[in-house]
Design an enzyme around this catalytic site. Structure first.
Site, PDB file in Angstrom:
ATOM      1  N   CYS A 173     -47.472 -20.646   5.102  1.00 56.96           N
ATOM      2  CA  CYS A 173     -49.269 -20.577   5.330  1.00 56.96           C
ATOM      3  C   CYS A 173     -49.997 -20.275   6.119  1.00 56.96           C
ATOM      4  CB  CYS A 173     -49.300 -22.196   5.194  1.00 56.96           C
ATOM      5  SG  CYS A 173     -47.988 -22.891   3.907  1.00 56.96           S
ATOM      6  N   GLY A 190     -50.721 -16.026   2.941  1.00 60.44           N
ATOM      7  CA  GLY A 190     -49.590 -17.248   1.532  1.00 60.44           C
ATOM      8  C   GLY A 190     -50.954 -15.959   1.070  1.00 60.44           C
ATOM      9  N   ASN A 207     -48.244 -25.799   7.881  1.00 63.78           N
ATOM     10  CA  ASN A 207     -47.904 -24.347   7.742  1.00 63.78           C
ATOM     11  C   ASN A 207     -46.387 -24.663   8.363  1.00 63.78           C
ATOM     12  OD1 ASN A 207     -47.285 -20.844   9.695  1.00 63.78           O
ATOM     13  ND2 ASN A 207     -46.688 -21.990   7.597  1.00 63.78           N
ATOM     14  N   GLY A 208     -45.288 -24.801   6.888  1.00 66.44           N
ATOM     15  CA  GLY A 208     -43.952 -25.139   7.590  1.00 66.44           C
ATOM     16  C   GLY A 208     -43.451 -25.796   6.863  1.00 66.44           C
ATOM     17  N   CYS A 259     -39.512 -18.967  15.108  1.00 67.68           N
ATOM     18  CA  CYS A 259     -38.546 -18.293  13.986  1.00 67.68           C
ATOM     19  C   CYS A 259     -39.158 -16.898  14.593  1.00 67.68           C
ATOM     20  CB  CYS A 259     -40.249 -18.472  12.871  1.00 67.68           C
ATOM     21  SG  CYS A 259     -38.527 -17.459  10.784  1.00 67.68           S
ATOM     22  N   TYR A 318     -41.501  -9.799  10.466  1.00 68.70           N
ATOM     23  CA  TYR A 318     -41.824  -9.646   9.526  1.00 68.70           C
ATOM     24  C   TYR A 318     -42.959 -10.263   9.040  1.00 68.70           C
ATOM     25  CZ  TYR A 318     -41.926  -9.961   3.737  1.00 68.70           C
ATOM     26  OH  TYR A 318     -41.651  -9.602   2.737  1.00 68.70           O
ATOM     27  N   SER A 331     -44.334  -3.347   5.823  1.00 67.98           N
ATOM     28  CA  SER A 331     -43.436  -4.147   6.671  1.00 67.98           C
ATOM     29  C   SER A 331     -42.578  -3.534   7.513  1.00 67.98           C
ATOM     30  CB  SER A 331     -43.455  -5.269   6.343  1.00 67.98           C
ATOM     31  OG  SER A 331     -42.018  -5.274   5.328  1.00 67.98           O
ATOM     32  N   ASP A 380     -35.669  -1.081   6.850  1.00 67.83           N
ATOM     33  CA  ASP A 380     -35.988  -1.853   6.119  1.00 67.83           C
ATOM     34  C   ASP A 380     -35.808  -3.182   7.209  1.00 67.83           C
ATOM     35  OD1 ASP A 380     -37.495  -3.308   4.277  1.00 67.83           O
ATOM     36  OD2 ASP A 380     -35.689  -3.225   2.605  1.00 67.83           O
ATOM     37  N   ASP A 381     -36.897  -4.171   6.966  1.00 69.81           N
ATOM     38  CA  ASP A 381     -36.772  -5.098   7.725  1.00 69.81           C
ATOM     39  C   ASP A 381     -36.149  -6.545   7.539  1.00 69.81           C
ATOM     40  OD1 ASP A 381     -38.399  -7.083   5.886  1.00 69.81           O
ATOM     41  OD2 ASP A 381     -39.627  -5.561   5.735  1.00 69.81           O
ATOM     42  N   CYS A 393     -33.035 -20.831   4.816  1.00 73.72           N
ATOM     43  CA  CYS A 393     -33.913 -21.313   5.552  1.00 73.72           C
ATOM     44  C   CYS A 393     -34.600 -22.664   5.300  1.00 73.72           C
ATOM     45  CB  CYS A 393     -35.361 -20.502   5.991  1.00 73.72           C
ATOM     46  SG  CYS A 393     -36.925 -21.444   7.510  1.00 73.72           S
ATOM     47  N   CYS A 418     -35.386 -19.395  16.633  1.00 70.10           N
ATOM     48  CA  CYS A 418     -34.993 -19.785  15.654  1.00 70.10           C
ATOM     49  C   CYS A 418     -34.170 -18.672  15.280  1.00 70.10           C
ATOM     50  CB  CYS A 418     -35.614 -20.599  15.157  1.00 70.10           C
ATOM     51  SG  CYS A 418     -33.927 -21.410  13.442  1.00 70.10           S
ATOM     52  N   CYS A 471     -30.763 -18.536  10.209  1.00 71.93           N
ATOM     53  CA  CYS A 471     -31.101 -18.267   9.644  1.00 71.93           C
ATOM     54  C   CYS A 471     -29.079 -16.853   9.744  1.00 71.93           C
ATOM     55  CB  CYS A 471     -31.548 -17.140   8.102  1.00 71.93           C
ATOM     56  SG  CYS A 471     -32.624 -16.579   9.266  1.00 71.93           S
TER      57      CYS A 471
END
Ligand code: SF4
Length: 471
Positions: free
Chosen positions: A5, A32, A106-107, A239, A245, A286, A348-349, A385, A436, A439
């Site tokens: 979001c 979003g 958002n989260g 993040c 991204y 992206s 690519d990202d 994630c 963070c 992942c």
């Protein structure tokens, strides 16, 4: 991979706060696209207008003119908890009368199931299926003034949250103690305050950046000005995908322009995995900045070998595997005139499930590319994630199931190189303990259960009309 979001909050007496919020949401549309909403307050009552669709589809002159007052908060939603339905569109309103509170989040809250049950046992009801309503109900469930309610709630929440909130006469913002999602503060026209997910939204409405909302910080804004309160922050953990991204390239997060970070990712990728090739092609949109960084560092020409159809809807291309496969073809059109007979470096990202990449490589080869060398701007994603990024379960993550060589073979690339964690962090150019990276390395800043299910409160779902008044 989708972000959850974008949030906005504007406190500005004598300004058209709903319109300012609308334009800020417009700048945050990339965060979003499922629903958008604005709530406003004029000191007496709260109003909200929220619907499914893009910001430009949800609002018109009529709906904006009804959102009167000197405070507004706004939200663009991509669902991570709760399904894609009108009842989950935000801002959400919790409480009634003097206690009514509008909230935009958002989260993702890791312990929301537990808190939801606790609130149900206390007699609280839910009109949405989101963890954002759990936050709102938790806030209003305790006595006291607003800042101490928010403080209590922050002690109970585990997970990622960047929040804008308001009651009838004050606006509030809060960020989780790790600062997993971005949030920043600006001023407008010398007397108003703005809180937004990204700085590009400040630029859009002519606001001036003041500073980041600090991890663990609560901001309260009223007629007497801005007050700030801090909860302890064990460590910062934004993040890293915000840089690679999610965020818009013209946003600055923690002092680092996202555009420059992406270009540096491409340059470091070229140093780590150089390649003699004819052309560098970025997967649009992206990855085009990172592709530029790769091309510049390797001294290879950059080309637009793939053209993206920007108007293809997410819901159309993603409902099942067959349509997902078709999605690559609908989404990207390769240009044989550019690609024929060429050795291509494709940047690519990320590779998440690995479902789209083989189709993109096939498209390039069909268009005449002699070789396709895949380069990825982040390390292999091996862990899911839990903090608001709709990625995949561990089972679905290709790098959790296959080695790099097996992935190369699966996607049909002639070579494959992933940027290392070390170089990714160096590209963003902030201390390594600011991020963070869970992942990639499984080291979550907050303990999570790997078999955690997403919150599903569907049985408590009931619709509400797009425009409601709360007195
Ligand atoms: S787990 Fe990955 S996607 Fe999720 S917040 Fe951490 S770095 Fe971002």
């Amino acid at each position: 991979m989708h972000e959850s979001c974008g949030v906005v909050g504007v406190y500005a007496p004598n300004e058209d706060v709903a319109r300012l919020t609308f334009f800020a949401l417009f700048a945050l549309q990339h965060r979003g696209q499922e629903s958008a909403g604005i709530a406003s307050a004029d000191g007496q009552k709260l109003k909200v207008h929220a619907q499914m669709g893009l910001v430009s589809q949800v609002f018109n002159e009529e709906s904006l003119s009804k959102l009167t007052g000197h405070i507004a908060i706004g939200h663009n939603r991509y669902s991570t908890t709760g399904s894609s339905r009108i009842c989950n569109a935000q801002p959400l309103i919790v409480g009634k009368g003097q206690d009514a509170l509008a909230i935009a989040h958002n989260g993702n809250i890791v312990n929301s199931r537990l808190l939801y049950q606790e609130l149900l046992d206390k007699g609280y009801s839910f009109s949405s299926t989101t963890d954002s309503e759990v936050i709102g109900n938790l806030i209003i469930s305790v006595p006291g003034e607003m800042v101490s309610k928010i403080r209590y709630t922050m002690h109970r929440l585990q997970g990622a949250y960047s929040l804008t909130m308001m009651n009838r006469d004050r606006m509030f913002a809060a960020r989780d103690p790790f600062g997993i999602r971005p949030l920043c503060l600006g001023t407008i026209n010398g007397h108003g305050w703005v809180v937004v997910s990204e700085t590009c939204a400040l630029d859009q409405i002519g606001a001036r950046f003041v500073r980041e909302v600090e991890p663990g910080e609560i901001i309260s804004i009223g007629p007497d000005g801005l007050e700030s309160y801090r909860e302890p922050s064990p460590r910062h953990a934004i993040c890293i995908f915000e840089y690679s991204y999610f965020a818009r390239p013209d946003s600055t997060i923690n002092g680092r322009l996202v555009y420059q970070a992406r270009q540096a990712m491409g340059a470091r990728l070229a140093e780590e995995y150089p390649m003699y090739a004819d052309l560098v092609v970025g997967v649009p949109d992206s990855s085009t900045i990172a592709a530029k960084g790769y091309a510049q560092r390797c001294g290879i020409a950059l080309a637009d070998g793939l053209i993206k159809n920007r108007y293809i809807g997410r819901t159309f291309i993603e409902p099942d595997q067959r349509l997902r496969d078709l999605g690559a073809k609908l989404k990207y059109n390769p240009m044989p005139q550019v690609l024929d007979g060429k050795r291509i470096v494709l940047v690519d990202d990320s590779i998440v499930r690995g479902t789209t990449t083989p189709h993109v490589i096939k498209l390039l080869k069909k268009a005449g590319a002699k070789e396709v060398h895949m380069r990825v701007c982040v390390p292999p994603i091996r862990y899911p994630c839990f903090f608001g990024v709709d990625m995949a379960t561990r089972w679905e993550l290709i790098a959790a199931q296959k080695s790099v060589e097996e992935i190369r073979d699966f996607i049909g690339a002639d070579s494959l190189g992933y940027l290392s964690i070390d170089n990714l962090v160096k590209a963003v150019d902030l201390p390594s303990n600011s991020f963070c990276l869970a992942c990639f390395n499984g080291e979550y800043p907050i303990p999570v259960q790997m078999d955690m299910e997403k919150l599903s409160l569907e049985t408590h779902l009931h619709r509400h009309s797009p425009t409601q008044d709360y007195k």
